[in-house]
Design an enzyme around this catalytic site. Structure first.
Site, PDB file in Angstrom:
ATOM      1  N   ASP A 135       0.841  -1.193   0.000  1.00  0.00           N
ATOM      2  CA  ASP A 135       0.000   0.000   0.000  1.00  0.00           C
ATOM      3  C   ASP A 135       0.875   1.241   0.000  1.00  0.00           C
ATOM      4  O   ASP A 135       1.758   1.384   0.847  1.00  0.00           O
ATOM      5  CB  ASP A 135      -0.911  -0.015   1.242  1.00  0.00           C
ATOM      6  CG  ASP A 135      -2.032   1.011   1.125  1.00  0.00           C
ATOM      7  OD1 ASP A 135      -2.389   1.387  -0.007  1.00  0.00           O
ATOM      8  OD2 ASP A 135      -2.557   1.426   2.179  1.00  0.00           O
ATOM      9  N   TYR A 137       1.159   5.685  -0.549  1.00  0.00           N
ATOM     10  CA  TYR A 137       0.706   6.866   0.206  1.00  0.00           C
ATOM     11  C   TYR A 137       0.693   8.048  -0.759  1.00  0.00           C
ATOM     12  O   TYR A 137       1.158   9.124  -0.419  1.00  0.00           O
ATOM     13  CB  TYR A 137       1.718   7.070   1.342  1.00  0.00           C
ATOM     14  CG  TYR A 137       1.329   7.896   2.544  1.00  0.00           C
ATOM     15  CD1 TYR A 137       0.026   7.961   3.005  1.00  0.00           C
ATOM     16  CD2 TYR A 137       2.312   8.609   3.249  1.00  0.00           C
ATOM     17  CE1 TYR A 137      -0.295   8.698   4.134  1.00  0.00           C
ATOM     18  CE2 TYR A 137       2.002   9.344   4.375  1.00  0.00           C
ATOM     19  CZ  TYR A 137       0.691   9.389   4.817  1.00  0.00           C
ATOM     20  OH  TYR A 137       0.390  10.116   5.949  1.00  0.00           O
ATOM     21  N   ARG A 151       1.331  14.002  13.480  1.00  0.00           N
ATOM     22  CA  ARG A 151       2.614  14.698  13.719  1.00  0.00           C
ATOM     23  C   ARG A 151       2.453  16.180  13.421  1.00  0.00           C
ATOM     24  O   ARG A 151       2.954  16.684  12.408  1.00  0.00           O
ATOM     25  CB  ARG A 151       3.695  14.127  12.775  1.00  0.00           C
ATOM     26  CG  ARG A 151       4.031  12.671  12.986  1.00  0.00           C
ATOM     27  CD  ARG A 151       4.917  12.117  11.865  1.00  0.00           C
ATOM     28  NE  ARG A 151       4.211  12.050  10.593  1.00  0.00           N
ATOM     29  CZ  ARG A 151       3.447  11.015  10.202  1.00  0.00           C
ATOM     30  NH1 ARG A 151       3.335   9.950  10.974  1.00  0.00           N
ATOM     31  NH2 ARG A 151       2.830  11.043   9.049  1.00  0.00           N
ATOM     32  N   GLU A 207     -10.646   3.814   3.985  1.00  0.00           N
ATOM     33  CA  GLU A 207      -9.771   4.618   3.136  1.00  0.00           C
ATOM     34  C   GLU A 207     -10.144   4.409   1.672  1.00  0.00           C
ATOM     35  O   GLU A 207     -10.224   3.275   1.204  1.00  0.00           O
ATOM     36  CB  GLU A 207      -8.295   4.255   3.360  1.00  0.00           C
ATOM     37  CG  GLU A 207      -7.783   4.778   4.705  1.00  0.00           C
ATOM     38  CD  GLU A 207      -6.281   4.635   4.914  1.00  0.00           C
ATOM     39  OE1 GLU A 207      -5.711   5.427   5.675  1.00  0.00           O
ATOM     40  OE2 GLU A 207      -5.684   3.731   4.309  1.00  0.00           O
ATOM     41  N   ARG A 245      -7.703   3.266  13.734  1.00  0.00           N
ATOM     42  CA  ARG A 245      -6.811   4.416  13.946  1.00  0.00           C
ATOM     43  C   ARG A 245      -6.242   4.501  15.355  1.00  0.00           C
ATOM     44  O   ARG A 245      -5.148   5.042  15.544  1.00  0.00           O
ATOM     45  CB  ARG A 245      -7.566   5.709  13.644  1.00  0.00           C
ATOM     46  CG  ARG A 245      -8.102   5.837  12.243  1.00  0.00           C
ATOM     47  CD  ARG A 245      -6.997   5.951  11.218  1.00  0.00           C
ATOM     48  NE  ARG A 245      -7.561   6.226   9.899  1.00  0.00           N
ATOM     49  CZ  ARG A 245      -6.877   6.154   8.773  1.00  0.00           C
ATOM     50  NH1 ARG A 245      -5.587   5.815   8.796  1.00  0.00           N
ATOM     51  NH2 ARG A 245      -7.449   6.406   7.631  1.00  0.00           N
ATOM     52  N   GLN A 248      -3.451   2.134  15.257  1.00  0.00           N
ATOM     53  CA  GLN A 248      -2.403   2.726  14.417  1.00  0.00           C
ATOM     54  C   GLN A 248      -1.594   3.776  15.175  1.00  0.00           C
ATOM     55  O   GLN A 248      -0.357   3.789  15.126  1.00  0.00           O
ATOM     56  CB  GLN A 248      -3.044   3.350  13.162  1.00  0.00           C
ATOM     57  CG  GLN A 248      -2.056   3.949  12.173  1.00  0.00           C
ATOM     58  CD  GLN A 248      -2.741   4.519  10.933  1.00  0.00           C
ATOM     59  OE1 GLN A 248      -3.973   4.431  10.797  1.00  0.00           O
ATOM     60  NE2 GLN A 248      -1.977   5.091  10.032  1.00  0.00           N
ATOM     61  N   TYR A 252       2.396   2.591  15.339  1.00  0.00           N
ATOM     62  CA  TYR A 252       3.013   2.833  14.036  1.00  0.00           C
ATOM     63  C   TYR A 252       4.471   3.295  14.062  1.00  0.00           C
ATOM     64  O   TYR A 252       5.155   3.224  13.042  1.00  0.00           O
ATOM     65  CB  TYR A 252       2.153   3.790  13.206  1.00  0.00           C
ATOM     66  CG  TYR A 252       2.432   5.258  13.417  1.00  0.00           C
ATOM     67  CD1 TYR A 252       3.232   5.973  12.521  1.00  0.00           C
ATOM     68  CD2 TYR A 252       1.891   5.940  14.499  1.00  0.00           C
ATOM     69  CE1 TYR A 252       3.477   7.313  12.707  1.00  0.00           C
ATOM     70  CE2 TYR A 252       2.141   7.276  14.689  1.00  0.00           C
ATOM     71  CZ  TYR A 252       2.930   7.962  13.787  1.00  0.00           C
ATOM     72  OH  TYR A 252       3.184   9.294  13.977  1.00  0.00           O
ATOM     73  N   THR A 364      -4.693   6.577   0.191  1.00  0.00           N
ATOM     74  CA  THR A 364      -5.975   7.259   0.261  1.00  0.00           C
ATOM     75  C   THR A 364      -5.974   8.498  -0.624  1.00  0.00           C
ATOM     76  O   THR A 364      -5.081   9.345  -0.505  1.00  0.00           O
ATOM     77  CB  THR A 364      -6.251   7.664   1.720  1.00  0.00           C
ATOM     78  OG1 THR A 364      -6.018   6.523   2.531  1.00  0.00           O
ATOM     79  CG2 THR A 364      -7.663   8.154   1.893  1.00  0.00           C
TER      80      THR A 364
HETATM   81  O1  LIG Z   1       1.626   7.744   9.578  1.00  0.00           O
HETATM   82  C1  LIG Z   1       0.969   8.158   8.631  1.00  0.00           C
HETATM   83  O2  LIG Z   1       1.200   9.232   8.094  1.00  0.00           O
HETATM   84  C2  LIG Z   1      -0.152   7.353   8.101  1.00  0.00           C
HETATM   85  C3  LIG Z   1       0.019   6.264   7.359  1.00  0.00           C
HETATM   86  C4  LIG Z   1      -1.096   5.479   6.865  1.00  0.00           C
HETATM   87  O3  LIG Z   1      -2.264   5.613   7.269  1.00  0.00           O
HETATM   88  C5  LIG Z   1      -0.766   4.458   5.863  1.00  0.00           C
HETATM   89  C6  LIG Z   1      -1.702   4.362   4.740  1.00  0.00           C
HETATM   90  O4  LIG Z   1      -2.497   3.409   4.663  1.00  0.00           O
HETATM   91  C7  LIG Z   1      -1.545   5.390   3.688  1.00  0.00           C
HETATM   92  C8  LIG Z   1      -2.661   5.750   2.767  1.00  0.00           C
HETATM   93  O5  LIG Z   1      -3.659   5.035   2.608  1.00  0.00           O
HETATM   94  O6  LIG Z   1      -2.525   6.799   2.100  1.00  0.00           O
HETATM   95 CA   LIG Z   2      -4.039   2.924   3.006  1.00  0.00          CA
END
Ligand SMILES: O=C(O)/C=C/C(=O)CC(=O)CC(=O)O
Ligand SMILES: [Ca+2]
Ligand SMILES: [Mg+2]
Length: 429
Positions: A135, A137, A151, A207, A245, A248, A252, A364
């Site tokens: 996946d 970004y 962030r 997403e 989320r 996540q 992450y 996304t």
């Molecule tokens: O930490 C981040 O900025 C977020 C990352 C994601 O959510 C990963 C993802 O699936 C990216 C996306 O779908 O655009």
């Molecule tokens: Ca994604």
């Protein structure tokens, strides 16, 4: 080979005046004869086989194998599209032309009609055995929006405009449209500084993404030059990267998403082929002034001129207990910062071999407007402002019983629009 010939050319199969003898096909929003997407279907408890969607019907290709081009025909008598995806571009093109002729010429009707099934009587299966799913970004507006919640000091990290960011996803839990999505449990923290607990996610999100199906590509250790990447992009689908989320946010760092995104990914079951997409290729929007030029291995003038897609993307929510799906977002594929060919060139540059049946997610795809956001985390501005539905309900995150429906339409002036079919998933406890 001229620059514009990297992708399949527009030909007689895209003629907007083409009409199919299959009842209702000409008026079908997604699957007129100009589309001809491939999938894996079964009828009456039979074995899964390759089919092509035409209007509200599906044509069984295994049953008419004798009428298909000799070269590559064997790939269509398989219970998955992996062998089709491994075909050479000219073999895939010959198949499309033959299918178009069989479904438009009245003199072919008698031989073909017995092998048409009503789509409502067919069961759809995963189109391919996905060896690996990655996946990306590429939705830059999504990256900025999400980054500002995760962030706040550096929403867009300094690498974003130099390197297509991605993570290796989980192939085993990719499912087709309609399979219920079980709310996952995971490690979450209810407040900053507290100890984590194992609990069902309270921040279930969707997403809005596109999926790119990979065909024959590169051998281990060999990079695939961007000029050849289009031959490896055999088709597209819709993709919903369901995300927990709260899981996540805790897990992450530093390695990126893990269990927050590996419990279920929904794709649309029809592979809309690279050949069908010929009229809908557009120039990649110019990078804003001041953005770095891509490194040479990521740059191809033909890709910049034709490598992006003209696809309108839609999200609708059918709330728990509701009877009508409510449109909640509308975006466009041109908000991808990197083209699909750039993703393939990047993925292989270190020698990682891509295989027929691999799936690449776009990331996304949000538009830079409040009505174009591709996830609830963005729509609620980081779980601050609930969205309100017409029946008075409101949502921060998805609840049990909620269904998300993604859809997409490719359009171009002078051509018949085609759709990607359904990508639906309902959340269950
Ligand atoms: O930490 C981040 O900025 C977020 C990352 C994601 O959510 C990963 C993802 O699936 C990216 C996306 O779908 O655009
Ligand atoms: Ca994604
Ligand atoms: Mg794997």
């Amino acid at each position: 080979m001229t620059l514009s010939m990297r992708y399949p050319a527009i030909d007689e199969t895209h003629d907007p005046a083409l009409s199919s003898w299959v009842e209702g096909a000409d008026d079908h929003p997604d699957f007129p004869v100009q589309n001809l997407p491939l999938g894996i279907v079964s009828t009456g408890g039979g074995d899964p086989r390759v089919g092509v969607a035409i209007g509200e019907h599906v044509l069984d290709l295994a049953a008419i194998a004798g009428l298909l081009p000799d070269d590559g025909r064997a790939a269509l008598s398989q219970p998955s599209l992996n062998a089709y995806m491994a075909l050479r571009p000219e073999q895939r093109l010959a198949l499309r032309r033959r299918l178009s002729s069989l479904l438009t010429r009245e003199d072919e009707r008698r031989a073909i009609e017995p092998h048409l099934h009503r789509a409502s009587a067919c069961m759809l299966h995963m189109p391919a055995r996905i060896g690996d799913y990655t996946d990306f970004y590429t939705g830059i507006h999504h990256a900025v929006n999400l980054g500002s919640v995760f962030r706040p000091d550096h929403p867009l990290l300094p690498n974003y405009k130099h390197v297509p960011i991605g993570y290796h996803g989980r192939a085993s839990s990719v499912r087709i449209s309609g399979v219920p999505v079980r709310r996952p449990s995971g490690q979450v923290r209810t407040a900053e500084g507290t100890a984590p607990e194992l609990a069902p996610t309270r921040r279930l999100d969707f997403e809005l993404e596109l999926g790119f199906w990979v065909g024959a590509a590169n051998r281990p250790g060999e990079a695939l030059p961007i000029e050849r990447a289009p031959d490896s992009l055999v088709g597209i689908c819709l993709l919903n990267d369901w995300s927990a989320r709260d899981v996540q946010a805790w897990e992450y760092q530093p390695l990126g998403p893990f269990l927050a995104k590996n419990f279920h990914t929904t794709i649309s079951p029809w592979v809309v082929t690279a050949e069908a997409l010929a009229p809908f290729r557009i120039a990649q929007p110019a990078r804003p002034e001041g953005d770095p030029a891509p490194l040479p291995y990521l740059f191809d003038a033909a890709d910049q001129a034709h490598g992006a897609l003209s696809l309108d993307l839609h999200v609708a929510l059918l709330p728990r207990g509701g009877t009508e799906a409510v449109p909640i977002a509308r975006s466009h594929a041109s908000h991808m910062y990197w083209t699909p060919a750039q993703l393939v060139a990047h993925h292989s540059v270190g020698g990682c071999n891509l295989e027929p049946g691999d799936l690449l997610g776009s990331g996304t795809i949000s538009a830079p407007v409040p009505s174009g956001l591709g996830s609830l985390m963005e729509m609620t501005r980081g779980w601050k402002d609930p969205i309100t539905l017409p029946d008075g309900q409101s949502r921060l995150a998805l609840e049990d019983g909620d269904e998300i429906r993604l859809s997409a339409v490719a359009s171009a002036p002078g051509f018949r629009s085609i759709g990607l079919g359904r990508c639906d998933g309902r959340v269950v406890a």
